[in-house]
Design a protein around this motif. Sequence first.
Motif, PDB file in Angstrom:
ATOM      1  N   LEU A 161      27.798  40.266  36.629  1.00  0.00           N
ATOM      2  CA  LEU A 161      26.987  40.874  37.179  1.00  0.00           C
ATOM      3  C   LEU A 161      27.602  40.075  38.471  1.00  0.00           C
ATOM      4  O   LEU A 161      26.815  40.132  39.377  1.00  0.00           O
ATOM      5  CB  LEU A 161      25.828  40.373  36.398  1.00  0.00           C
ATOM      6  CG  LEU A 161      24.352  41.036  37.566  1.00  0.00           C
ATOM      7  CD1 LEU A 161      24.813  42.018  38.248  1.00  0.00           C
ATOM      8  CD2 LEU A 161      22.665  40.513  36.772  1.00  0.00           C
ATOM      9  N   ARG A 162      28.134  39.254  38.144  1.00  0.00           N
ATOM     10  CA  ARG A 162      28.002  37.538  39.179  1.00  0.00           C
ATOM     11  C   ARG A 162      29.219  38.220  40.336  1.00  0.00           C
ATOM     12  O   ARG A 162      28.902  37.616  41.601  1.00  0.00           O
ATOM     13  CB  ARG A 162      28.740  36.289  39.032  1.00  0.00           C
ATOM     14  CG  ARG A 162      27.885  35.715  38.103  1.00  0.00           C
ATOM     15  CD  ARG A 162      28.665  34.686  37.129  1.00  0.00           C
ATOM     16  NE  ARG A 162      28.400  33.873  36.896  1.00  0.00           N
ATOM     17  CZ  ARG A 162      27.769  33.142  35.604  1.00  0.00           C
ATOM     18  NH1 ARG A 162      29.108  32.213  35.257  1.00  0.00           N
ATOM     19  NH2 ARG A 162      27.289  32.336  34.995  1.00  0.00           N
ATOM     20  N   MET A 163      29.838  39.173  40.482  1.00  0.00           N
ATOM     21  CA  MET A 163      30.347  40.026  41.739  1.00  0.00           C
ATOM     22  C   MET A 163      29.069  40.833  42.585  1.00  0.00           C
ATOM     23  O   MET A 163      29.453  40.834  43.203  1.00  0.00           O
ATOM     24  CB  MET A 163      31.573  40.843  41.202  1.00  0.00           C
ATOM     25  CG  MET A 163      32.510  40.364  40.302  1.00  0.00           C
ATOM     26  SD  MET A 163      33.717  41.959  39.573  1.00  0.00           S
ATOM     27  CE  MET A 163      32.229  42.587  38.242  1.00  0.00           C
ATOM     28  N   MET A 164      28.301  41.509  41.891  1.00  0.00           N
ATOM     29  CA  MET A 164      27.298  41.865  42.485  1.00  0.00           C
ATOM     30  C   MET A 164      27.016  40.603  43.316  1.00  0.00           C
ATOM     31  O   MET A 164      25.931  40.660  44.712  1.00  0.00           O
ATOM     32  CB  MET A 164      26.533  42.439  41.725  1.00  0.00           C
ATOM     33  CG  MET A 164      26.341  44.186  42.193  1.00  0.00           C
ATOM     34  SD  MET A 164      27.165  45.301  43.275  1.00  0.00           S
ATOM     35  CE  MET A 164      25.206  45.217  43.751  1.00  0.00           C
ATOM     36  N   ARG A 165      25.937  39.722  42.321  1.00  0.00           N
ATOM     37  CA  ARG A 165      25.645  38.368  43.443  1.00  0.00           C
ATOM     38  C   ARG A 165      26.209  38.166  44.746  1.00  0.00           C
ATOM     39  O   ARG A 165      25.921  37.369  45.114  1.00  0.00           O
ATOM     40  CB  ARG A 165      25.498  37.645  42.197  1.00  0.00           C
ATOM     41  CG  ARG A 165      24.146  38.188  41.097  1.00  0.00           C
ATOM     42  CD  ARG A 165      23.987  36.927  39.765  1.00  0.00           C
ATOM     43  NE  ARG A 165      23.480  35.745  40.198  1.00  0.00           N
ATOM     44  CZ  ARG A 165      22.352  35.310  40.441  1.00  0.00           C
ATOM     45  NH1 ARG A 165      21.883  35.653  40.322  1.00  0.00           N
ATOM     46  NH2 ARG A 165      22.561  34.031  40.833  1.00  0.00           N
ATOM     47  N   ALA A 166      27.609  38.345  44.156  1.00  0.00           N
ATOM     48  CA  ALA A 166      28.187  37.274  45.337  1.00  0.00           C
ATOM     49  C   ALA A 166      27.951  38.281  46.993  1.00  0.00           C
ATOM     50  O   ALA A 166      27.669  37.490  47.707  1.00  0.00           O
ATOM     51  CB  ALA A 166      29.585  37.429  44.491  1.00  0.00           C
ATOM     52  N   THR A 181      37.525  33.624  45.963  1.00  0.00           N
ATOM     53  CA  THR A 181      35.798  34.452  45.160  1.00  0.00           C
ATOM     54  C   THR A 181      36.356  35.956  45.382  1.00  0.00           C
ATOM     55  O   THR A 181      36.931  36.770  44.416  1.00  0.00           O
ATOM     56  CB  THR A 181      34.960  33.680  46.107  1.00  0.00           C
ATOM     57  OG1 THR A 181      34.999  32.658  45.209  1.00  0.00           O
ATOM     58  CG2 THR A 181      33.700  34.501  44.865  1.00  0.00           C
ATOM     59  N   LYS A 182      36.765  36.045  46.725  1.00  0.00           N
ATOM     60  CA  LYS A 182      36.665  37.554  46.882  1.00  0.00           C
ATOM     61  C   LYS A 182      37.791  38.420  45.628  1.00  0.00           C
ATOM     62  O   LYS A 182      37.283  39.117  45.568  1.00  0.00           O
ATOM     63  CB  LYS A 182      36.810  37.904  48.077  1.00  0.00           C
ATOM     64  CG  LYS A 182      37.049  39.172  48.820  1.00  0.00           C
ATOM     65  CD  LYS A 182      36.989  39.579  49.923  1.00  0.00           C
ATOM     66  CE  LYS A 182      37.191  40.698  51.253  1.00  0.00           C
ATOM     67  NZ  LYS A 182      37.324  40.962  52.587  1.00  0.00           N
ATOM     68  N   GLN A 183      38.811  37.451  46.268  1.00  0.00           N
ATOM     69  CA  GLN A 183      40.519  38.356  45.573  1.00  0.00           C
ATOM     70  C   GLN A 183      39.755  38.894  43.442  1.00  0.00           C
ATOM     71  O   GLN A 183      39.908  39.532  43.555  1.00  0.00           O
ATOM     72  CB  GLN A 183      41.461  37.269  45.645  1.00  0.00           C
ATOM     73  CG  GLN A 183      43.082  38.157  45.138  1.00  0.00           C
ATOM     74  CD  GLN A 183      43.451  39.225  45.647  1.00  0.00           C
ATOM     75  OE1 GLN A 183      42.810  40.002  46.889  1.00  0.00           O
ATOM     76  NE2 GLN A 183      42.997  40.389  44.850  1.00  0.00           N
ATOM     77  N   ALA A 184      39.231  37.531  43.523  1.00  0.00           N
ATOM     78  CA  ALA A 184      38.324  37.918  42.235  1.00  0.00           C
ATOM     79  C   ALA A 184      37.645  38.586  41.469  1.00  0.00           C
ATOM     80  O   ALA A 184      37.768  39.825  40.337  1.00  0.00           O
ATOM     81  CB  ALA A 184      37.858  36.557  41.009  1.00  0.00           C
ATOM     82  N   ILE A 185      36.860  39.217  43.130  1.00  0.00           N
ATOM     83  CA  ILE A 185      36.391  40.280  42.944  1.00  0.00           C
ATOM     84  C   ILE A 185      37.071  41.438  42.529  1.00  0.00           C
ATOM     85  O   ILE A 185      36.356  42.625  41.381  1.00  0.00           O
ATOM     86  CB  ILE A 185      35.003  40.067  44.357  1.00  0.00           C
ATOM     87  CG1 ILE A 185      34.357  39.355  43.841  1.00  0.00           C
ATOM     88  CG2 ILE A 185      34.031  41.523  43.513  1.00  0.00           C
ATOM     89  CD1 ILE A 185      32.957  39.088  45.380  1.00  0.00           C
ATOM     90  N   VAL A 186      38.143  41.515  43.713  1.00  0.00           N
ATOM     91  CA  VAL A 186      39.077  42.756  43.436  1.00  0.00           C
ATOM     92  C   VAL A 186      39.255  43.158  42.234  1.00  0.00           C
ATOM     93  O   VAL A 186      39.780  44.032  41.806  1.00  0.00           O
ATOM     94  CB  VAL A 186      39.572  42.398  44.872  1.00  0.00           C
ATOM     95  CG1 VAL A 186      40.744  43.621  45.010  1.00  0.00           C
ATOM     96  CG2 VAL A 186      39.185  42.734  46.412  1.00  0.00           C
ATOM     97  N   ASP A 187      40.022  41.985  41.449  1.00  0.00           N
ATOM     98  CA  ASP A 187      40.813  42.403  40.851  1.00  0.00           C
ATOM     99  C   ASP A 187      39.718  41.735  38.992  1.00  0.00           C
ATOM    100  O   ASP A 187      40.823  42.742  38.084  1.00  0.00           O
ATOM    101  CB  ASP A 187      41.465  40.450  40.648  1.00  0.00           C
ATOM    102  CG  ASP A 187      42.552  39.881  41.098  1.00  0.00           C
ATOM    103  OD1 ASP A 187      43.180  40.798  41.351  1.00  0.00           O
ATOM    104  OD2 ASP A 187      42.280  38.894  41.575  1.00  0.00           O
ATOM    105  N   HIS A 188      38.842  41.973  39.705  1.00  0.00           N
ATOM    106  CA  HIS A 188      37.754  42.273  38.003  1.00  0.00           C
ATOM    107  C   HIS A 188      36.654  43.181  38.034  1.00  0.00           C
ATOM    108  O   HIS A 188      35.826  44.135  37.626  1.00  0.00           O
ATOM    109  CB  HIS A 188      37.450  40.779  37.704  1.00  0.00           C
ATOM    110  CG  HIS A 188      38.209  40.171  37.524  1.00  0.00           C
ATOM    111  ND1 HIS A 188      38.622  39.052  38.371  1.00  0.00           N
ATOM    112  CD2 HIS A 188      38.507  39.627  36.169  1.00  0.00           C
ATOM    113  CE1 HIS A 188      39.420  38.514  37.051  1.00  0.00           C
ATOM    114  NE2 HIS A 188      39.775  38.764  35.994  1.00  0.00           N
ATOM    115  N   ALA A 189      36.085  44.027  39.316  1.00  0.00           N
ATOM    116  CA  ALA A 189      35.391  45.039  39.845  1.00  0.00           C
ATOM    117  C   ALA A 189      35.584  46.038  38.660  1.00  0.00           C
ATOM    118  O   ALA A 189      33.525  46.116  38.065  1.00  0.00           O
ATOM    119  CB  ALA A 189      35.827  46.251  41.414  1.00  0.00           C
TER     120      ALA A 189
END
Length: 404
Positions: A161-166, A181-189
């Motif tokens: 959920l931290r990706m949505m919190r970002a 941080t953005k790339q990690a969201i892409v990787d773990h979406a």
Amino acid sequence: MQIKHLPEEFKSALPIIHTLEAAGYEAYFVGGAVRDTLLNKPIHDVDIATSAYPEEVKQLFDRTVDTGIEHGTVMILDHGQGYETTTFRTESTYTDFRRPDQVTFVRSLSDDLKRRDFTINALALRGDGLVVDLFNGVSDLEHQTLRAVGHASDRFQEDALRMMRAVRFAAQLDFTIEPDTKQAIVDHAPLLEKIAIERVNVELTKMLQGRNAQYGLLELLATRLNAYMPGLKNVEIDLWGYAELLAKDQPDTPTVAWTLLAFELGLTPKDTETFLRLWKHGNELIQQAQKAITLLNVLRQSEATNWQLYMTGDAFPNAMRVLQLSQLPNDVLELKNRYMQLAIHHRDELQISGKILQSAINLQPGPMFGKILGELEKLVVAGQVANNQSDLIARAKAIAEKEK
């Protein structure tokens, strides 16, 4: 950094900090209240973190409630207000990407802060106003940067959920998500699918109302988080259109935010219900959105009749706000005036009832009652019959005779 003048919200909680410190424990203000203080924003919940274990906290205060004792959280009710006080802790692996498999209480503030999501949320504040900043959160606040604590991949694997919190924090605070941080969201979406939709709903709703909601939505699209949300996969064109609208103005309520989203997706009232139920919205919001969408879909193509305005009912303000945000070329003020000038806004305002019908035209209760009242309602709204009892009775008699 030291805050010379603590906000009143912190001052009120100082007796708890002092009690814990006097007993030999460490205690700090933590979380969003510290961040918002440094940003000169209003403070909401004041949270305290301490080296004291839950049972040790409970021994120091007369009135406590175990609000989350398994995670070390005790609500202290002393001093006239409730304050959630949580023991420093570390967390083990997150098998379900949502909750830690095990929580371990520790005495170290550093160990506690390093498990938090973003640097700007990993700040602690002592009772004397000294800010404890172990991850350069103050610098990130100054540079309006959203950065994960430590390795972003670890933080998002712990709680997806931290990706949505970002994207939500980026929209609310008008911050930029830093590249790693953005790339990690892409990787773990894809992990977002493992999160309860109710939790995702809360974050998306807040994001859509943020002061830079456009940026938040564009980052959500750029990281492909939308592909793992109900009804938002393969609708990028519609979401880009929504983002363009958000650049000029933002929804001010959850109902407006979701109605506008349904409208931009081109949904029918029935499809709107299906879509919103996937997101676990309540009946009231769904009904408001459906009624608004019914009118908005008319206005997208033509003028609305008085009856169509009337049938929007209590959802009319919602519909007009969405109409403003949608930038359709309709005269919102003229529509509001027309709505206000309607003779009635609800059937209960008709100056006639079934009881009056029964005595005035000797009509027995039955299906004809509803049919006559429905006809009268439409005639009054259209301005073809005045809303007074004598005119309504006369027209009711004419309708009854015609039906015979």
